[in-house]
Design a protein around this motif. Structure first.
Motif, PDB file in Angstrom:
ATOM      1  N   ALA A  70       0.834  -1.210   0.000  1.00 24.64           N
ATOM      2  CA  ALA A  70       0.000   0.000   0.000  1.00 24.64           C
ATOM      3  C   ALA A  70       0.868   1.260   0.000  1.00 24.64           C
ATOM      4  CB  ALA A  70      -0.926  -0.007   1.204  1.00 24.64           C
ATOM      5  N   LYS A  71       1.904   1.279   0.838  1.00 25.64           N
ATOM      6  CA  LYS A  71       2.781   2.461   0.898  1.00 25.64           C
ATOM      7  C   LYS A  71       3.460   2.708  -0.446  1.00 25.64           C
ATOM      8  CE  LYS A  71       3.837   2.013   5.835  1.00 25.64           C
ATOM      9  NZ  LYS A  71       4.897   1.688   6.829  1.00 25.64           N
ATOM     10  N   ILE A  72       3.996   1.639  -1.040  1.00 26.49           N
ATOM     11  CA  ILE A  72       4.698   1.774  -2.319  1.00 26.49           C
ATOM     12  C   ILE A  72       3.728   2.212  -3.421  1.00 26.49           C
ATOM     13  CG2 ILE A  72       5.902   0.493  -4.126  1.00 26.49           C
ATOM     14  CD1 ILE A  72       7.200  -1.177  -1.908  1.00 26.49           C
ATOM     15  N   THR A  77       1.832   6.208  -7.094  1.00 23.69           N
ATOM     16  CA  THR A  77       0.714   6.768  -7.853  1.00 23.69           C
ATOM     17  C   THR A  77       0.652   8.278  -7.729  1.00 23.69           C
ATOM     18  OG1 THR A  77      -0.559   4.720  -7.559  1.00 23.69           O
ATOM     19  CG2 THR A  77      -1.780   6.701  -8.168  1.00 23.69           C
ATOM     20  N   LEU A  78       0.766   8.799  -6.521  1.00 21.92           N
ATOM     21  CA  LEU A  78       0.680  10.243  -6.319  1.00 21.92           C
ATOM     22  C   LEU A  78       1.823  10.974  -7.021  1.00 21.92           C
ATOM     23  CD1 LEU A  78      -0.348  10.399  -2.532  1.00 21.92           C
ATOM     24  CD2 LEU A  78      -1.803  10.734  -4.539  1.00 21.92           C
ATOM     25  N   PHE A 203      -1.586   2.584 -10.139  1.00 17.13           N
ATOM     26  CA  PHE A 203      -1.753   1.832  -8.896  1.00 17.13           C
ATOM     27  C   PHE A 203      -1.718   0.330  -9.156  1.00 17.13           C
ATOM     28  CE2 PHE A 203      -4.229  -0.302  -5.633  1.00 17.13           C
ATOM     29  CZ  PHE A 203      -3.717   0.244  -4.463  1.00 17.13           C
ATOM     30  N   MET A 204      -2.434  -0.125 -10.176  1.00 18.42           N
ATOM     31  CA  MET A 204      -2.463  -1.553 -10.471  1.00 18.42           C
ATOM     32  C   MET A 204      -1.089  -2.052 -10.909  1.00 18.42           C
ATOM     33  SD  MET A 204      -6.162  -1.890 -12.404  1.00 18.42           S
ATOM     34  CE  MET A 204      -6.079  -3.668 -12.503  1.00 18.42           C
ATOM     35  N   SER A 205      -0.382  -1.262 -11.702  1.00 20.26           N
ATOM     36  CA  SER A 205       0.958  -1.648 -12.131  1.00 20.26           C
ATOM     37  C   SER A 205       1.913  -1.723 -10.953  1.00 20.26           C
ATOM     38  CB  SER A 205       1.467  -0.656 -13.174  1.00 20.26           C
ATOM     39  OG  SER A 205       2.797  -0.948 -13.545  1.00 20.26           O
ATOM     40  N   SER A 206       1.837  -0.745 -10.054  1.00 21.42           N
ATOM     41  CA  SER A 206       2.728  -0.730  -8.894  1.00 21.42           C
ATOM     42  C   SER A 206       2.382  -1.842  -7.911  1.00 21.42           C
ATOM     43  CB  SER A 206       2.642   0.631  -8.193  1.00 21.42           C
ATOM     44  OG  SER A 206       3.472   0.679  -7.066  1.00 21.42           O
TER      45      SER A 206
END
Length: 274
Positions: A70-72, A77-78, A203-206
């Motif tokens: 979640a952190k990564i 994303t941001l 987000f999905m990629s990360s």
């Protein structure tokens, strides 16, 4: 004739939907069965869901892996949305021949496979760790920085900016706004569907990123969900029921993000500006 065409169209779409949904349904059903039932291909729900979940919690630090992912993912994303939107805005609004050359070179970088960059990146972060330990190997920063933005995301924002009403930019300049003020107060709120689409993609990629974290994250305290799941499947006799419940839990965040923002995602992908 029209009815027969419609029938075959709906038949084809129904078959395609079943084929697409079946792996997800099989994953959910398998998470309720024992490992032996999964290997036998059982397609009916079982009563071992809580047992598989308890074994997963006892065997792994699930909460820590979820927090790491979640952190990564949120940080990536941001930062990616901010950097890519600024770059896309600048490339389109302040056009020049030199900027077009830089942008074309940026697009050419998409042809370089990540496998060709892994060794140079690893050596670079290994050297950085001697000066800045918080940016070196086995840190979340080393996972975030190489993926914080991509040529595709910059290209995506530039293409969406082409449809941005230029009259709004001129109105902002006439009102005395700076370019940063125009970006923050006019461009950013207007392009919310594009930001939503970019957020889902990033987000999905990360969240699902596996190869680079596998290389740089070397301790159990920094493992992400994909690394945790791969660890469960690397044993001599893997427990497939426990693996399936871990995959289901790892899929929930990306599914929630997509379903919450799916309307904005579709609007952003077709390039609409609202």
């Amino acid at each position: 004739m029209a009815k027969s065409k419609r029938f075959f169209m709906y038949l084809f779409l129904s078959i395609a939907a079943i084929v697409s949904i079946f792996p997800f349904l099989w994953m959910v059903v398998s998470s309720t069965n024992q490992s032996v039932d999964v290997t036998r291909g059982r397609l009916l729900p079982g009563n071992h869901l809580l047992e598989n979940l308890r074994k997963l919690l006892d065997t792994t630090d699930l909460q820590l892996s979820l927090m790491n992912s979640a952190k990564i993912s949120v940080t990536t994303t941001l930062l990616a949305l901010l950097i890519a939107s600024l770059a896309g805005y600048g490339f389109e609004v302040f056009r020049s021949r030199s900027k077009d050359i830089v942008f074309n070179i940026l697009l050419l970088s998409m042809m370089i496979p990540f496998a060709a960059l892994m060794i140079p990146l690893y050596r670079m972060f290994g050297q950085i760790s001697n000066v800045f330990p918080w940016m070196g190997i086995d840190t979340m920063t080393s996972v975030i920085l190489p993926t914080v933005t991509t040529a595709f995301l910059i290209f995506f924002f530039r293409q969406s900016t082409k449809m941005f009403p230029k009259e709004l930019l001129e109105a902002g300049r006439m009102d005395g706004l700076s370019e940063l003020g125009i970006f923050l107060r006019i461009y950013l709120p207007t392009m919310k569907t594009t930001y939503a689409a970019g957020a889902i993609i990033t987000f999905m990629s990360s969240w699902n990123n596996y190869l680079w974290p596998l290389i740089v994250l070397q301790t159990p305290q920094t493992k992400t969900m994909p690394l945790l799941i791969s660890t469960l499947g690397s044993g001599y006799a893997p427990d497939y029921g426990m693996i399936m419940i871990a995959i289901v839990i790892g899929t929930i965040p990306t599914a929630l993000v997509f379903f919450v923002m799916q309307k904005q995602f579709v609007a952003g992908m077709i390039g609409s500006v609202k």
